[in-house]
Design an enzyme around this catalytic site. Structure first.
Site, mmCIF file in Angstrom:
data_model
loop_
_atom_site.group_PDB
_atom_site.id
_atom_site.type_symbol
_atom_site.label_atom_id
_atom_site.label_comp_id
_atom_site.label_asym_id
_atom_site.label_seq_id
_atom_site.Cartn_x
_atom_site.Cartn_y
_atom_site.Cartn_z
ATOM 1 C CG ASN A 162 46.886 50.723 39.912
ATOM 2 O OD1 ASN A 162 46.546 51.760 39.382
ATOM 3 N ND2 ASN A 162 48.132 50.485 40.314
ATOM 4 C CD GLU A 163 41.237 48.464 45.447
ATOM 5 O OE1 GLU A 163 41.182 47.302 45.018
ATOM 6 O OE2 GLU A 163 41.393 48.724 46.661
ATOM 7 N N PRO A 164 39.978 47.073 40.999
ATOM 8 C CG PRO A 164 38.768 45.163 41.604
ATOM 9 C CD PRO A 164 39.628 46.247 42.173
#
Length: 639
Positions: A162-164
Site C-alpha cells: 500500500n504505497e503513498p
C-alpha cells in the site's frame, strides 16, 4: 519507571512501541507471541488465522518458528495463512516470488497443510484479478478475520504494497509500485528495470480488521520512516500512519530503527537525563543546529526554552558548557591522522608515537577505501606511514555484464595482435554471450564471468591504491569465502573468513586499523566484514601483544556519515586533496556513472563522497569552527 513517567517519555508516540536491543531478540519475542496464539487456538480446537509478510524483516521470526516446530514440537496443522502481497505478474517458481520466499523460509520446514496457505496469484490474467481479490477478502471474512497480522514497513511508509496515496479503507487489489520501492527491490531482480511495476496487495482496510497487528522494523535505515509513522501526523503520504487509528497495533523495533524517536534521539525534551559527556555534546550540538547559532553564542535562555534547563542548572553556567563542548569538537580536528610526531598528543585524536605507524585500511568492496577515506588514505602515505590496504571481497557481483564482454573482446584482440592463438578465449566468449542472452534476473553467473568481473574490480583497486602511493606488496586481496556465492545473498561467515583476517593482521601487526563502519550498504556486506575483523582481533588479543596498542578507527561516507557529536577524528581536506581523492575514485571505472547497486542515492559515488565531506566541514563551520573545504570523519571503536 512509573506509568506517569513512561507516558511523559513516550508522549510524542501515537501508538504502542516496544524496543529490543537487537532484531534477534525482537524476532524471538514475536515468534513466541505467534506460537502462543497457535497453541491457545489448538486448545480451543480452532484455527489460527495469520497474516504473513515477506522481505528481510520477518526472516528471523520464521527461523524461530521453524526451530519451535522442529525442537519444541509446535504444530502448524491448525494454522491458516494469508500473505500480504505478491508481485504482478510473477510466476510462483521464480526466485523473486513470495511463494518461493515463503516456502524457503517457512512452509517447507513445518507441518502446515498446503491447502491452508493463501498467497496472491501473480499468474492471473488481467481480467481475472478483480474477482480473485474479492474472493481473497471473502475467504478471510469467512474465517472470522485475521487473528494476527505481521507487517514490515517500506521506506515510502508502505505496509504490504500500500504505497503513498492508498486509502485507509482499501481492500485487496492491484497497485502500482513506487519508484523507491522498486529501487529497494532491484538487487533481488538484477536491476530496477526488471522489477515488476505492479503488485497484488491486501489493502489497509483489510489489515485493519485483524484482531492484532505487529509491525516490525530493524536497523537505522528504517529510523526516519519509523519516526514519521509513530510520531507524525496521519497522512496518505505515509500509509503506515493510518495504524495510529487502531488500538490493536504494536510496533516492535530494534534500537537502530527506534533511534530517531524523540525519547531516544532528543531525550531531554521528554525527561530528566543523566548527563554523560556524550549526551551533553549531542544536546549542545543539536541546540546550536536548531537555532542556527555557533556553540559559543548559545545562551541560558536558549537552553531553558529547548528542554535543556536541567543541564544548565546541574552543570552551568551555560557559557562554561559551551566552551567545554567547543573545545571537544575542536580537538577532533587533525591534519595528522597517523598522529603528529614530536607534538603534545593529549588533546589530539591519535597518538604521536610511534612517529611512523603501520596502518591497514580494510575495504569491504574494492572501492570503499577511496570513496570513504581517500583523502586520509593519501595523507597517511604522504606523511610517511607504512600503509597497507586489504580488499575483503572481490565485489564481483557489482559489474555490468557488457563490461565483461568488453574486457574479453580486448583480450582477444590483444592476443591476436601478438600472434597468440585466441581460439579457446573466443570459445569462452561465445559461451558468455550465449549465457547472457538467456540470463534470468539474479541468475548466478558462470564461473568464467564471475572471474572476469572479479579481475575488473581487482585491476581498478590496484590502480586506485597505486594512485594513493601504495606499493604493490602492500595491496592485499583477501577474497573472503563468505562473499563468493555469485548471488546477492551471501553465505554465513565461516572459520576461514576469520582465519584469513587473523593471518593478515599477524603479518602487518598494525598500530592503526581503518574499517568500514557504514552499515547501510544495500547487501549488508560492510557489517559482515566489520564483524569478521572484530572476531579476528578478539582472538588475537588473547595471545598477541601488539593488539593492545592497536587502535581501530571506523569510517563512513559511501552510504551515510557520522553525526557531528559522534565524530572523534575529523581530517580536513584542502581543495587539492579533494581533487586527488576524486581521481582515486575515478580509477574504479566499473562503478562510475551508473553502478549496478547504487542504493537509494542516484548520485555517483564520487559526488556522494564530496558532498558528504563538504557537509561535514560545513557543519563544523556552522558550530563556529574554522571553515575547511571538506572533512573525512572517523570514530574510534573500543574493542
Amino acid at each position: 519507571m512509573s506509568r506517569l513517567n513512561l507516558l511523559e517519555e513516550t508522549r510524542y508516540e501515537k501508538l504502542h512501541v516496544t524496543v529490543y536491543p537487537d532484531q534477534q531478540t525482537a524476532s524471538k519475542q514475536v515468534a513466541r507471541k505467534i506460537a502462543g496464539l497457535i497453541k491457545s487456538k489448538q486448545d480451543s480446537a480452532l484455527p489460527a488465522v495469520l497474516g504473513l509478510a515477506t522481505g528481510v524483516t520477518p526472516i528471523k521470526v520464521y527461523q524461530e518458528l521453524v526451530r519451535l516446530h522442529q525442537e519444541e514440537n509446535l504444530s502448524f496443522k491448525n494454522v491458516i495463512t494469508f500473505n500480504l502481497d505478491e508481485y504482478y505478474p510473477m510466476k510462483p517458481d521464480a526466485a523473486q516470488s513470495y511463494v518461493t520466499f515463503m516456502k524457503e523460509n517457512l512452509f517447507n520446514h513445518i507441518d502446515i497443510d498446503p491447502a491452508n496457505i493463501h498467497i496472491p496469484d501473480g499468474t492471473l490474467n488481467k481480467d481475472e484479478v478483480a474477482a480473485f481479490c474479492l474472493n481473497y477478502e471473502k475467504q478471510i471474512e469467512q474465517l472470522g478475520g485475521l487473528d494476527l497480522q505481521i507487517l514490515g514497513i517500506g521506506r515510502t511508509g508502505h505496509i504490504g504494497f500500500n504505497e503513498p496515496g492508498s486509502a485507509p479503507n482499501s481492500g485487496t487489489r492491484v497497485v502500482t509500485l513506487d519508484d523507491l520501492t522498486r529501487s529497494d527491490a532491484s538487487r533481488d531482480f538484477g536491476g530496477k528495470e526488471k522489477v515488476p511495476a505492479k503488485a497484488i496487495t491486501m489493502g489497509i482496510g483489510t489489515i485493519f480488521k485483524a484482531r492484532e497487528i505487529i509491525l516490525m522494523a530493524w536497523s537505522q535505515k528504517k529510523a526516519p520512516i519509523i519516526k514519521k509513522a509513530v510520531e507524525g501526523e496521519i497522512s496518505g503520504e505515509v500509509p503506515a500512519t493510518y495504524l495510529q487509528l487502531s488500538g490493536q497495533v504494536e510496533f516492535v523495533l530494534d534500537e537502530g530503527a527506534a533511534s530517531e524517536l524523540t525519547r531516544f534521539d532528543t531525550p531531554w525534551l521528554v525527561k530528566d537525563c543523566i548527563w554523560t559527556n556524550q549526551l551533553k555534546k549531542k544536546a549542545v550540538i543539536w541546540l546550536a543546529g536548531k537555532l542556527s547559532k555557533p556553540v559559543l553564542k548559545l545562551t541560558e535562555e536558549d537552553y531553558n526554552n529547548h528542554g535543556m534547563a536541567q543541564l544548565a542548572v546541574e552543570q552551568g553556567p551555560v557559557y562554561n558548557i559551551n566552551i567545554d563542548i567547543f573545545n571537544q569538537i575542536q580537538h577532533t580536528i587533525t591534519g595528522w591522522p597517523g598522529g603528529k610526531p614530536n607534538a603534545d598528543d593529549s588533546q589530539r585524536p591519535e597518538r604521536a608515537l610511534p612517529a611512523q605507524k603501520r596502518s591497514i585500511v580494510f575495504s569491504p568492496h574494492p572501492d570503499d577505501d577511496v570513496i570513504s577515506m581517500g583523502g586520509t588514505f593519501i595523507r597517511l602515505v604522504d606523511q610517511g606511514h607504512d600503509v597497507h590496504v586489504a580488499y575483503q571481497t572481490s565485489g564481483n557481483t557489482a559489474v555490468w555484464d557488457d563490461d565483461v564482454l568488453r574486457y574479453v573482446e580486448f583480450a582477444i584482440d590483444f592476443n591476436d595482435s601478438i600472434g597468440d592463438d585466441s581460439a579457446k578465449l573466443k570459445a569462452i566468449y561465445e559461451d558468455m554471450t550465449s549465457f547472457m542472452k538467456n540470463k534470468q534476473p539474479n541468475q548466478i553467473d558462470t564461473q568464467e564471468i564471475r572471474n572476469v568481473k572479479g579481475f575488473i574490480r581487482k585491476a581498478e583497486a590496484i590502480a586506485g591504491s597505486r594512485y594513493a602511493g601504495i606499493p604493490d606488496d602492500h595491496i592485499h586481496f583477501m577474497a573472503l569465502p563468505f562473499y563468493e556465492t555469485g548471488k546477492t545473498q551471501k553465505s554465513a561467515v565461516g572459520e576461514e573468513d576469520i582465519k584469513l583476517t587473523m593471518e593478515l593482521l599477524q603479518k602487518v601487526k598494525p598500530h592503526q586499523i581503518f574499517a568500514a563502519g557504514d552499515f547501510a550498504d544495500p547487501h549488508g556486506t560492510h557489517v559482515v566484514c566489520f564483524n569478521i575483523i572484530l572476531a579476528a582481533l578478539q582472538r588475537l588479543k588473547q595471545t598477541e601483544e601488539w593488539v593492545k596498542d592497536c587502535w581501530l578507527w571506523l569510517y563512513r561516507g559511501a552510504w551515510h556519515e557520522f553525526e557531528t557529536h559522534e565524530i572523534e577524528m575529523a581530517v580536513p581536506l584542502s581543495p587539492q586533496e579533494v581533487l586527488r581523492k576524486r581521481h582515486a575514485i575515478f580509477k574504479h571505472q566499473s562503478q562510475k556513472d551508473t553502478p549496478v547497486f547504487p542504493g537509494d542515492d542516484d548520485r555517483e559515488f564520487w559526488v556522494r563522497a564530496e558532498d558528504r565531506n563538504r557537509e561535514t566541514a560545513n557543519r563544523y563551520n556552522q558550530l563556529g569552527l574554522a571553515e575547511y573545504e571538506a572533512m573525512e570523519a572517523f570514530v574510534q571503536y573500543k574493542f
